[in-house]
Scaffold this motif. Structure first.
Motif, mmCIF file in Angstrom:
data_model
loop_
_atom_site.group_PDB
_atom_site.id
_atom_site.type_symbol
_atom_site.label_atom_id
_atom_site.label_comp_id
_atom_site.label_asym_id
_atom_site.label_seq_id
_atom_site.Cartn_x
_atom_site.Cartn_y
_atom_site.Cartn_z
ATOM 1 N N ASN A 14 -14.623 -8.884 0.886
ATOM 2 C CA ASN A 14 -15.798 -8.111 0.473
ATOM 3 C C ASN A 14 -15.685 -6.650 0.910
ATOM 4 O OD1 ASN A 14 -17.042 -10.273 -0.765
ATOM 5 N ND2 ASN A 14 -18.340 -10.777 0.978
ATOM 6 N N ALA A 15 -15.191 -6.433 2.130
ATOM 7 C CA ALA A 15 -15.034 -5.067 2.632
ATOM 8 C C ALA A 15 -13.989 -4.310 1.818
ATOM 9 C CB ALA A 15 -14.646 -5.090 4.101
ATOM 10 N N VAL A 16 -12.892 -4.982 1.505
ATOM 11 C CA VAL A 16 -11.830 -4.374 0.704
ATOM 12 C C VAL A 16 -12.316 -4.115 -0.724
ATOM 13 C CG1 VAL A 16 -9.566 -4.824 -0.332
ATOM 14 C CG2 VAL A 16 -9.950 -5.297 2.098
ATOM 15 N N ARG A 17 -13.073 -5.065 -1.264
ATOM 16 C CA ARG A 17 -13.646 -4.884 -2.605
ATOM 17 C C ARG A 17 -14.501 -3.632 -2.662
ATOM 18 N NH1 ARG A 17 -18.521 -8.557 -3.493
ATOM 19 N NH2 ARG A 17 -19.279 -6.912 -2.111
ATOM 20 N N ASP A 18 -15.361 -3.451 -1.664
ATOM 21 C CA ASP A 18 -16.239 -2.282 -1.650
ATOM 22 C C ASP A 18 -15.437 -0.986 -1.569
ATOM 23 O OD1 ASP A 18 -18.438 -3.911 -1.838
ATOM 24 O OD2 ASP A 18 -18.935 -3.835 0.291
ATOM 25 N N GLN A 19 -14.344 -1.002 -0.830
ATOM 26 C CA GLN A 19 -13.492 0.184 -0.735
ATOM 27 C C GLN A 19 -12.880 0.526 -2.091
ATOM 28 O OE1 GLN A 19 -12.796 2.502 1.551
ATOM 29 N NE2 GLN A 19 -11.348 3.457 0.132
ATOM 30 N N PHE A 20 -12.306 -0.470 -2.745
ATOM 31 C CA PHE A 20 -11.734 -0.243 -4.083
ATOM 32 C C PHE A 20 -12.820 0.176 -5.072
ATOM 33 C CE2 PHE A 20 -8.103 -3.247 -2.928
ATOM 34 C CZ PHE A 20 -7.125 -2.261 -2.971
ATOM 35 N N TRP A 21 -13.982 -0.424 -4.958
ATOM 36 C CA TRP A 21 -15.086 -0.151 -5.877
ATOM 37 C C TRP A 21 -15.569 1.287 -5.725
ATOM 38 C CZ3 TRP A 21 -19.366 -4.439 -6.371
ATOM 39 C CH2 TRP A 21 -20.055 -4.277 -7.578
ATOM 40 N N ASP A 22 -15.681 1.748 -4.494
ATOM 41 C CA ASP A 22 -16.189 3.093 -4.250
ATOM 42 C C ASP A 22 -15.157 4.188 -4.534
ATOM 43 O OD1 ASP A 22 -18.731 2.232 -3.460
ATOM 44 O OD2 ASP A 22 -18.142 2.023 -1.362
ATOM 45 N N ALA A 23 -13.907 3.934 -4.161
ATOM 46 C CA ALA A 23 -12.884 4.989 -4.252
ATOM 47 C C ALA A 23 -11.924 4.821 -5.418
ATOM 48 C CB ALA A 23 -12.084 5.033 -2.949
ATOM 49 N N GLY A 24 -11.805 3.603 -5.961
ATOM 50 C CA GLY A 24 -10.807 3.355 -6.985
ATOM 51 C C GLY A 24 -9.506 2.878 -6.346
ATOM 52 N N TYR A 25 -8.600 2.406 -7.182
ATOM 53 C CA TYR A 25 -7.344 1.852 -6.666
ATOM 54 C C TYR A 25 -6.425 2.940 -6.118
ATOM 55 C CZ TYR A 25 -2.876 -0.597 -6.549
ATOM 56 O OH TYR A 25 -1.675 -1.126 -6.148
ATOM 57 N N ALA A 26 -6.168 3.957 -6.914
ATOM 58 C CA ALA A 26 -5.184 4.975 -6.529
ATOM 59 C C ALA A 26 -5.609 5.737 -5.275
ATOM 60 C CB ALA A 26 -4.942 5.947 -7.683
ATOM 61 N N ALA A 27 -6.904 6.001 -5.154
ATOM 62 C CA ALA A 27 -7.392 6.800 -4.029
ATOM 63 C C ALA A 27 -7.570 5.987 -2.745
ATOM 64 C CB ALA A 27 -8.715 7.464 -4.401
ATOM 65 N N THR A 28 -7.378 4.685 -2.822
ATOM 66 C CA THR A 28 -7.475 3.843 -1.627
ATOM 67 C C THR A 28 -6.103 3.722 -0.976
ATOM 68 O OG1 THR A 28 -9.358 2.555 -2.450
ATOM 69 C CG2 THR A 28 -7.967 1.508 -0.795
ATOM 70 N N SER A 29 -6.018 4.128 0.276
ATOM 71 C CA SER A 29 -4.750 4.091 1.001
ATOM 72 C C SER A 29 -4.658 2.835 1.865
ATOM 73 C CB SER A 29 -4.628 5.318 1.910
ATOM 74 O OG SER A 29 -5.620 5.271 2.935
ATOM 75 N N LEU A 30 -3.471 2.575 2.370
ATOM 76 C CA LEU A 30 -3.294 1.467 3.309
ATOM 77 C C LEU A 30 -4.169 1.671 4.546
ATOM 78 C CD1 LEU A 30 -1.942 -1.103 4.333
ATOM 79 C CD2 LEU A 30 -0.014 0.303 5.110
ATOM 80 N N ALA A 31 -4.261 2.922 4.987
ATOM 81 C CA ALA A 31 -5.112 3.228 6.145
ATOM 82 C C ALA A 31 -6.567 2.865 5.863
ATOM 83 C CB ALA A 31 -4.993 4.705 6.501
ATOM 84 N N ASP A 32 -7.030 3.118 4.631
ATOM 85 C CA ASP A 32 -8.393 2.752 4.244
ATOM 86 C C ASP A 32 -8.581 1.240 4.328
ATOM 87 O OD1 ASP A 32 -9.240 5.379 3.623
ATOM 88 O OD2 ASP A 32 -8.396 5.225 1.604
ATOM 89 N N LEU A 33 -7.606 0.512 3.813
ATOM 90 C CA LEU A 33 -7.699 -0.949 3.807
ATOM 91 C C LEU A 33 -7.695 -1.516 5.217
ATOM 92 C CD1 LEU A 33 -5.299 -1.711 0.815
ATOM 93 C CD2 LEU A 33 -7.799 -1.740 0.809
#
Length: 199
Positions: A14-33
């Protein structure tokens, strides 16, 4: 013996989903995850694979949940026509808590990755076809209940409703005010789902 996982998989997804949802795939880094999941790189990759595999897992979980909610909403309404009309309110009055301005993760991901990732495009196609089938079944029930003309094509109506709903989702993301969105939804409902019974 392998050590048991010391994290809640659903919570992490769920936390990872929200990150992808808010920032998009390309803008999400490994550090974000790593930050949102609370897991180190090794634990994250061991549990879910690389970034793309994790994204596809999240997307599948999201669409499974979406289809489940749609199935329940259409089946539980006392009259099918009311359920169909509610579809056009969903992007404005979002009961999932995601917020209308966030859009649909599936639609957002298709726009971002559909041309580059055939798996995402295929997943989107299957999701929309499944949604169409559920809505068409509801439209057929509305015909049996006498609220839609018997000669109407349930599949064609379902695709039109889905296209209208997704259009409203997109318009909401542009910052269009709620009053205008609501008026637009009502106009679409009046055109696509007119009350031909006179009631």
């Amino acid at each position: 013996m392998a050590r048991p996982r010391a994290f809640d998989e659903k919570q992490v997804l769920n936390a990872v989903r929200d990150q992808f949802w808010d920032a998009g795939y390309a803008a999400t880094s490994l550090a974000d995850l790593m930050r949102v999941s609370g897991l180190g790189k090794g634990s994250l990759y061991a549990a879910f694979g690389d970034k793309r595999q994790l994204f596809l897992r999240v997307l599948t979980s999201y669409t499974d949940e979406l289809l489940g909610h749609l199935r329940e909403a259409l089946a539980e309404a006392p009259r099918a026509l009311d359920a169909l009309r509610t579809l056009l309110d969903a992007p404005i009055d979002d009961s999932t808590g995601a917020g209308p301005r966030r859009g649909c993760l599936m639609a957002n991901s298709t726009c971002e990755l559909g041309n580059a990732d055939p798996d995402v495009l295929d997943h989107a196609h299957r999701t929309y076809e499944a949604s169409t089938a559920l809505i068409a079944d509801c439209a057929a029930r509305a015909q049996r209940e006498g609220d839609l003309p018997a000669e109407a094509d349930p599949i064609a109506l379902a695709r039109a409703l889905l296209a209208a709903q997704q259009g409203l989702v997109f318009m909401s993301r542009t910052g269009l005010d709620t009053a205008t969105l609501t008026a637009t939804a009502r106009s679409l409902a009046a055109q696509l789902l007119p009350d031909h019974t006179g009631g």
